[in-house]
Enzyme design. Structure first.
Site, PDB file in Angstrom:
ATOM      1  N   ASP A  79       0.858  -1.199   0.000  1.00 30.71           N
ATOM      2  CA  ASP A  79       0.000   0.000   0.000  1.00 30.71           C
ATOM      3  C   ASP A  79       0.888   1.241   0.000  1.00 30.71           C
ATOM      4  OD1 ASP A  79      -3.114   0.811   1.357  1.00 30.71           O
ATOM      5  OD2 ASP A  79      -1.521   2.285   1.126  1.00 30.71           O
ATOM      6  N   ASP A 137      -3.902   2.341  -5.165  1.00 25.32           N
ATOM      7  CA  ASP A 137      -2.564   2.360  -4.553  1.00 25.32           C
ATOM      8  C   ASP A 137      -2.265   1.142  -3.703  1.00 25.32           C
ATOM      9  OD1 ASP A 137      -3.924   2.844  -2.111  1.00 25.32           O
ATOM     10  OD2 ASP A 137      -2.231   4.033  -1.404  1.00 25.32           O
ATOM     11  N   GLU A 138      -3.068   0.090  -3.862  1.00 25.18           N
ATOM     12  CA  GLU A 138      -2.773  -1.087  -3.037  1.00 25.18           C
ATOM     13  C   GLU A 138      -3.104  -2.369  -3.782  1.00 25.18           C
ATOM     14  OE1 GLU A 138      -5.361  -2.051   0.635  1.00 25.18           O
ATOM     15  OE2 GLU A 138      -6.364  -0.324  -0.253  1.00 25.18           O
TER      16      GLU A 138
HETATM   17  P1  TTP Z   1      -5.192   5.128   1.196  1.00 26.57           P
HETATM   18  O1  TTP Z   1      -4.192   4.066   0.872  1.00 26.57           O
HETATM   19  O2  TTP Z   1      -6.287   4.786   2.145  1.00 26.57           O
HETATM   20  O3  TTP Z   1      -4.454   6.391   1.822  1.00 26.57           O
HETATM   21  P2  TTP Z   1      -3.034   7.010   1.470  1.00 26.57           P
HETATM   22  O4  TTP Z   1      -2.286   6.196   0.481  1.00 26.57           O
HETATM   23  O5  TTP Z   1      -3.227   8.443   1.082  1.00 26.57           O
HETATM   24  O6  TTP Z   1      -2.302   7.027   2.868  1.00 26.57           O
HETATM   25  P3  TTP Z   1      -1.727   5.771   3.671  1.00 26.57           P
HETATM   26  O7  TTP Z   1      -0.254   6.034   3.805  1.00 26.57           O
HETATM   27  O8  TTP Z   1      -2.433   5.795   4.976  1.00 26.57           O
HETATM   28  O9  TTP Z   1      -2.007   4.553   2.873  1.00 26.57           O
HETATM   29  O10 TTP Z   1      -5.874   5.649  -0.121  1.00 26.57           O
HETATM   30  C1  TTP Z   1      -5.164   5.787  -1.337  1.00 26.57           C
HETATM   31  C2  TTP Z   1      -5.608   7.020  -2.077  1.00 26.57           C
HETATM   32  O11 TTP Z   1      -7.018   6.993  -2.316  1.00 26.57           O
HETATM   33  C3  TTP Z   1      -5.353   8.302  -1.297  1.00 26.57           C
HETATM   34  O12 TTP Z   1      -4.055   8.816  -1.521  1.00 26.57           O
HETATM   35  C4  TTP Z   1      -6.440   9.216  -1.797  1.00 26.57           C
HETATM   36  C5  TTP Z   1      -7.579   8.288  -2.193  1.00 26.57           C
HETATM   37  N1  TTP Z   1      -8.642   8.344  -1.161  1.00 26.57           N
HETATM   38  C6  TTP Z   1      -9.719   9.204  -1.352  1.00 26.57           C
HETATM   39  O13 TTP Z   1      -9.815   9.894  -2.360  1.00 26.57           O
HETATM   40  N2  TTP Z   1     -10.687   9.274  -0.375  1.00 26.57           N
HETATM   41  C7  TTP Z   1     -10.623   8.547   0.773  1.00 26.57           C
HETATM   42  O14 TTP Z   1     -11.515   8.654   1.640  1.00 26.57           O
HETATM   43  C8  TTP Z   1      -9.507   7.647   0.966  1.00 26.57           C
HETATM   44  C9  TTP Z   1      -9.391   6.817   2.216  1.00 26.57           C
HETATM   45  C10 TTP Z   1      -8.543   7.585  -0.033  1.00 26.57           C
HETATM   46 MG    MG Z   2      -2.114   4.133   0.730  1.00 25.81          MG
END
Ligand code: TTP
Ligand code: MG
Length: 387
Positions: free
Chosen positions: A8, A103-104
Site C-alpha cells: 500500500d 494504490d494497493e
Molecule cells: P489510502 O491508501 O487509504 O491512503 P493514502 O495512500 O493516502 O495514505 P496511507 O499512507 O495511509 O495509505 O488511499 C489511497 C488514495 O485513495 C489516497 O491517496 C487518496 C484516495 N482516497 C480518497 O480519495 N478518499 C478517501 O476517503 C480515501 C481513504 C482515499
Molecule cells: Mg495508501
C-alpha cells in the site's frame, strides 16, 4: 505454505504532489481542494496528519486544524497514470496481482520464489523499484495469507516492512485491537466490547461455539480470522475493469429526494449488470457534476466485494452526503463499481450472514423476473412512489 505480499502506497495522492513539486517536500500537503471550498480531504501528507487531518474530513475542518497547509486540487488522471505504472512493476514479479484500489494490491509470490528469491527479498526489490522509478514510498506486509499481509502492511506506515512468519500468526495478532479484523465495523465492535473483548488475543480465547451463539454466523469467520486463518486466493483483476453508469438529469436540481431516487436507480442498474456478468466489486466511485460544471469524483473501498444495490447505494449515498451534494443544483450523477472479481470462484466471502444469503436469493428472483418481463415489471416501492 503460501507467500502473500500486501503493498500500500504511503499518502498516495499527496506523495505524488510532493514528488511533482519538490518545494512541497516535508510540508503539510492536503489534497482535495481549496481550504474554503466544500468537499472533503482525499488524503494528506504525513506532515499534515500530525495536525489531525485525515481522509474524508471536510476541507474547512482541515483548514482549521492546519491553517498553514498546502491545499491542492485532485489531479485524478495523474494519479491513475502513476497507479498504472505501479501495477506494471508489481506484475513483473508475479501474474497473481490483485489490485484493491489505485494504490494497493495483493501479490501471491509463492511461485516466484525460485526466480527472484524469498518473498522478503521480492518485497524489498519491489519497494526499491518504486522508490527509484516512481520516486514514492510504499509499505508492505508479507504473510502466509491475505488477511495477515494486509494487517501487517498497515502496522508501521509509512515505509513499513512487516513480516509474519508461519507459526507466528496468533502471537502477531494477539495484541492488536479487534477493529483490525476484516469486516468488524462499529456495530460488531460494540457487540464484541460488550462481551469484554478488546484485543484479538481476547477473542482467540473464546470458543467458536460461543462466538457463533453471541454474534451469529459471522462468529465462525471472526474466530478463524482471529487465529490468523484465511484461505482466500489472490485473484488477478478481471478483463472488465469496471461497471458504471451515469445520467445527466433532464433539469439541474437540488431536490434531495429526487437525487436520491436517481442515485438508487443508478445503483440498481449497476448492481444488476454486475450480477449478470457474475462479478462482484470492491471499489465504489461516485461522480457528481453541478450546474457550474464542477465535477467531483469520490471513491471508497469496501472490505468485501459486492453486487448488491443496497450496499452500493449506501456507500455512494454516504460519499454524496460527505460532499454535501445538492448544495448547488446537480447536473449529472454517476456510479461506478471497480476492483472487480468473479463472484463464483468458490471463494467464500468473509462474512456471509443469513441476511446476505436471503438478499442474494431475492436478487436472483428479481433478476429472473426482469429478464422475462422487462425492466418495468418490478420497481422498488421508492421509485414507484416518486414517479
Ligand atoms: P489510502 O491508501 O487509504 O491512503 P493514502 O495512500 O493516502 O495514505 P496511507 O499512507 O495511509 O495509505 O488511499 C489511497 C488514495 O485513495 C489516497 O491517496 C487518496 C484516495 N482516497 C480518497 O480519495 N478518499 C478517501 O476517503 C480515501 C481513504 C482515499
Ligand atoms: Mg495508501
Amino acid at each position: 505454505m503460501r507467500q502473500i505480499i500486501h503493498l500500500d502506497m504511503d499518502a498516495f495522492y499527496a506523495a505524488i504532489e510532493q514528488r511533482d513539486h519538490p518545494e512541497y517536500k516535508g510540508q503539510p500537503v492536503i489534497v482535495g481542494g481549496l481550504p474554503n471550498s466544500r468537499g472533503v480531504v482525499s488524503t494528506c501528507s504525513y506532515e499534515a496528519r500530525v495536525f489531525g487531518v485525515h481522509s474524508a474530513m471536510p476541507l474547512r475542518e482541515a483548514a482549521r486544524r492546519c491553517p498553514h497547509g498546502i491545499f491542492l486540487p485532485v489531479r485524478m488522471s495523474r494519479y491513475q497514470e502513476v497507479s498504472a505504472a505501479l501495477m506494471k512493476i508489481l506484475r513483473d514479479y508475479t501474474p497473481l496481482v490483485e489490485p484493491l484500489s489505485c494504490d494497493e494490491a495483493f501479490l501471491d509470490v509463492t511461485g516466484s520464489e525460485r526466480l527472484f528469491g524469498p518473498a522478503e527479498k521480492i518485497a524489498r526489490l519491489i519497494v526499491e523499484r518504486i522508490e527509484k522509478e516512481l520516486g514514492l514510498s510504499a509499505s508492505v506486509g508479507i504473510a502466509p495469507n491475505k488477511f495477515l499481509a494486509k494487517v501487517a502492511s498497515d502496522l508501521q506506515k509509512p515505509k513499513g516492512f512487516v513480516r509474519v512468519k508461519a507459526g507466528e500468526e496468533r502471537s502477531f495478532l494477539a495484541p492488536l485491537p479487534i477493529t483490525k479484523l476484516w469486516g468488524v465495523g462499529p456495530k460488531t465492535a460494540a457487540r464484541l466490547k460488550q462481551m469484554g473483548l478488546q484485543t484479538i488475543g481476547d477473542l482467540q480465547k473464546r470458543s467458536e461455539e460461543e462466538l457463533r451463539r453471541k454474534i451469529g454466523e459471522s462468529g465462525e469467520q471472526l474466530h478463524r480470522l482471529a487465529l490468523g486463518i484465511d484461505n482466500r486466493p489472490v485473484l488477478p483483476e478481471e478483463e472488465v475493469k469496471s461497471v458504471g453508469h451515469e445520467i445527466t438529469l433532464p433539469a439541474d436540481t437540488d431536490n434531495r429526494d429526487y437525487l436520491e431516487v436517481v442515485l438508487l436507480g443508478l445503483c440498481e442498474q449497476v448492481a444488476r449488470r454486475l450480477r449478470r456478468q457474475g462479478l462482484v466489486g470492491r471499489v465504489i466511485t461516485l461522480k457528481i457534476r453541478d450546474t457550474d460544471f464542477q465535477t467531483i469524483t469520490r471513491r471508497t473501498t469496501l472490505y468485501q466485494p459486492t453486487a448488491f444495490e443496497e450496499v452500493i447505494y449506501q456507500t455512494a449515498h454516504r460519499l454524496a452526503e460527505e460532499n454535501q451534494w445538492g448544495k448547488k443544483p446537480v447536473r449529472l450523477i454517476g456510479v461506478t463499481v471497480s476492483g472487480l472479481q468473479q463472484s463464483d470462484t468458490g471463494q467464500a466471502p468473509l462474512f456471509i450472514e443469513q441476511e446476505q444469503k436471503d438478499l442474494r436469493r431475492l436478487h436472483q428472483t428479481l433478476d429472473r423476473i426482469k429478464d422475462r418481463f422487462g425492466e418495468k415489471a418490478i420497481m422498488r416501492g421508492r421509485l414507484l412512489i416518486k414517479k
